[in-house]
Scaffold this motif. Structure first.
Motif, PDB file in Angstrom:
ATOM      1  N   VAL A 193     -46.693   6.926   7.529  1.00 47.81           N
ATOM      2  CA  VAL A 193     -45.518   6.512   6.777  1.00 47.81           C
ATOM      3  C   VAL A 193     -44.411   6.238   7.789  1.00 47.81           C
ATOM      4  N   ILE A 194     -43.778   5.073   7.680  1.00 45.41           N
ATOM      5  CA  ILE A 194     -42.715   4.697   8.615  1.00 45.41           C
ATOM      6  C   ILE A 194     -41.422   4.493   7.842  1.00 45.41           C
ATOM      7  N   LEU A 195     -40.399   5.254   8.207  1.00 45.75           N
ATOM      8  CA  LEU A 195     -39.057   5.127   7.642  1.00 45.75           C
ATOM      9  C   LEU A 195     -38.187   4.346   8.622  1.00 45.75           C
ATOM     10  N   GLY A 196     -37.457   3.352   8.107  1.00 49.48           N
ATOM     11  CA  GLY A 196     -36.567   2.594   8.961  1.00 49.48           C
ATOM     12  C   GLY A 196     -37.322   1.560   9.775  1.00 49.48           C
ATOM     13  N   PRO A 197     -36.570   0.778  10.565  1.00 43.78           N
ATOM     14  CA  PRO A 197     -35.111   0.817  10.702  1.00 43.78           C
ATOM     15  C   PRO A 197     -34.416   0.195   9.504  1.00 43.78           C
ATOM     16  N   GLY A 198     -33.094   0.314   9.484  1.00 36.61           N
ATOM     17  CA  GLY A 198     -32.330  -0.267   8.389  1.00 36.61           C
ATOM     18  C   GLY A 198     -31.001   0.429   8.240  1.00 36.61           C
ATOM     19  N   SER A 199     -30.138  -0.128   7.412  1.00 36.14           N
ATOM     20  CA  SER A 199     -28.846   0.496   7.135  1.00 36.14           C
ATOM     21  C   SER A 199     -29.086   1.902   6.623  1.00 36.14           C
ATOM     22  N   TRP A 200     -28.496   2.879   7.284  1.00 37.54           N
ATOM     23  CA  TRP A 200     -28.938   4.258   7.101  1.00 37.54           C
ATOM     24  C   TRP A 200     -28.731   4.777   5.684  1.00 37.54           C
ATOM     25  N   PHE A 201     -27.511   4.617   5.171  1.00 33.43           N
ATOM     26  CA  PHE A 201     -27.188   5.189   3.863  1.00 33.43           C
ATOM     27  C   PHE A 201     -27.561   4.268   2.706  1.00 33.43           C
TER      28      PHE A 201
END
Length: 314
Positions: A193-201
């Motif tokens: 499972v990969i989270l991000g990258p991206g606008s954090w909130f």
């Protein structure tokens, strides 16, 4: 092909698109799980008028997974085409209109996304993180420059992304949101499972606030990787270090364990010791890799990111 890992990639916008473009070079078993809280631009207009999931980030994920044949690339460009002018169609992306039309025709958001995926020859599947459009609400310190010590609530993805204050935490409305069962199963069935990258909130953290999805992230047997942004101290995370990003994640999902934090060394202060300590508290190893695009500052290079993903996954 069967030996290639099944990957669930979570996020939204340009960050998720960059991750998906890289993952195509690593595996053909990809499921993108996309935020559905966007309320600006074409997506916001369609969402308000038709009470549907905002289609823009879903369209971008589908386009990122398109087949690289002439057919796939032409349809990708068609979906990404945006109408000019100030008329009723001005500002709308064609893909947003196609997706909204298919949802109206089929009455099933997942079936509509799968059909667009077939049109593109998509090398993977795209799913919403929830079964209904969501609104982000944030607690922000100093949102009003005249009251820098006051904590206020800021409503909406666009407002949170552009606030002048410091975002302390976020929540979703409605709470709890209606889960997307297919997305939950994709996380449980994944190898990574990969989270991000991206606008954090507004692109990454919202996934952790859908209870069924968060529980799947906590209990899946998959390994979990967090990909940090190339630009950390901007916009909604003004003043945040790499370590601060991990602390925010831990605050929103204290039971979530990570295995790997992937980061370009250029965005880490000094030797990265603080980041290593914070990651270790989450159970993760920090992997430094040169993944920046030298031609476009602040963005990931898809080939370099693919090489980093391959090295970690294999």
């Amino acid at each position: 092909m069967s030996a290639r890992p099944a990957v669930a990639a979570l996020g939204g916008g340009h960050g998720l698109a960059a991750s998906l473009q890289a993952l195509q070079l690593v595996t053909d078993r990809i499921t993108a799980i996309v935020t559905v809280a966007d309320d600006g631009g074409s997506s916001g207009r369609l969402r308000e008028e038709f009470d549907i999931l905002p289609p823009g980030d879903l369209r971008m994920a589908l386009s990122a997974l398109c087949d690289t044949s002439e057919w796939g690339l032409q349809w990708r460009d068609a979906l990404q085409h945006r109408f000019a002018g100030g008329g009723p169609l001005g500002g709308h992306a064609l893909g947003n209109l196609i997706i909204a039309s298919l949802w109206d025709l089929l009455g099933d958001p997942i079936a509509g996304l799968d059909l667009v995926g077939r049109l593109l020859g998509a090398r993977g599947r795209v799913l919403p993180m929830a079964g209904e459009p969501l609104q982000i609400e944030a607690s922000v310190l100093g949102a009003d420059p005249a009251c820098p010590d006051e904590v206020t609530s800021v409503l909406g993805q666009v407002e949170v992304a552009t606030t002048l204050g410091r975002v302390l935490s976020i929540r979703l409305n409605p709470d709890p949101p209606l889960p997307c069962r297919e997305a939950v199963h994709a996380v449980l069935d994944a190898d990574w499972v990969i989270l991000g990258p991206g606008s954090w909130f507004t692109s990454v953290m919202p996934h952790l606030l859908v209870p069924d999805l968060r529980d799947a992230l906590v209990h899946t047997s998959a390994r979990r990787m967090l990909t940090l942004n190339m630009a950390l101290n901007t916009g909604e995370t003004q003043g945040f270090s790499a370590s601060d990003h991990l602390e925010v994640l831990a605050a929103h999902a204290p039971d979530l364990h990570l295995d790997v934090v992937l980061v370009d060394p250029s965005v880490v202060r000094d030797r990265g010791d603080q980041l290593r300590d914070t990651a270790q508290a989450l159970g993760a190893e920090v992997v430094f890799a040169q993944v920046a695009d030298p031609e476009r500052p602040g963005t990931h290079d898809s080939l370099r990111l693919a090489a980093a993903y391959r090295d970690v996954v294999e």
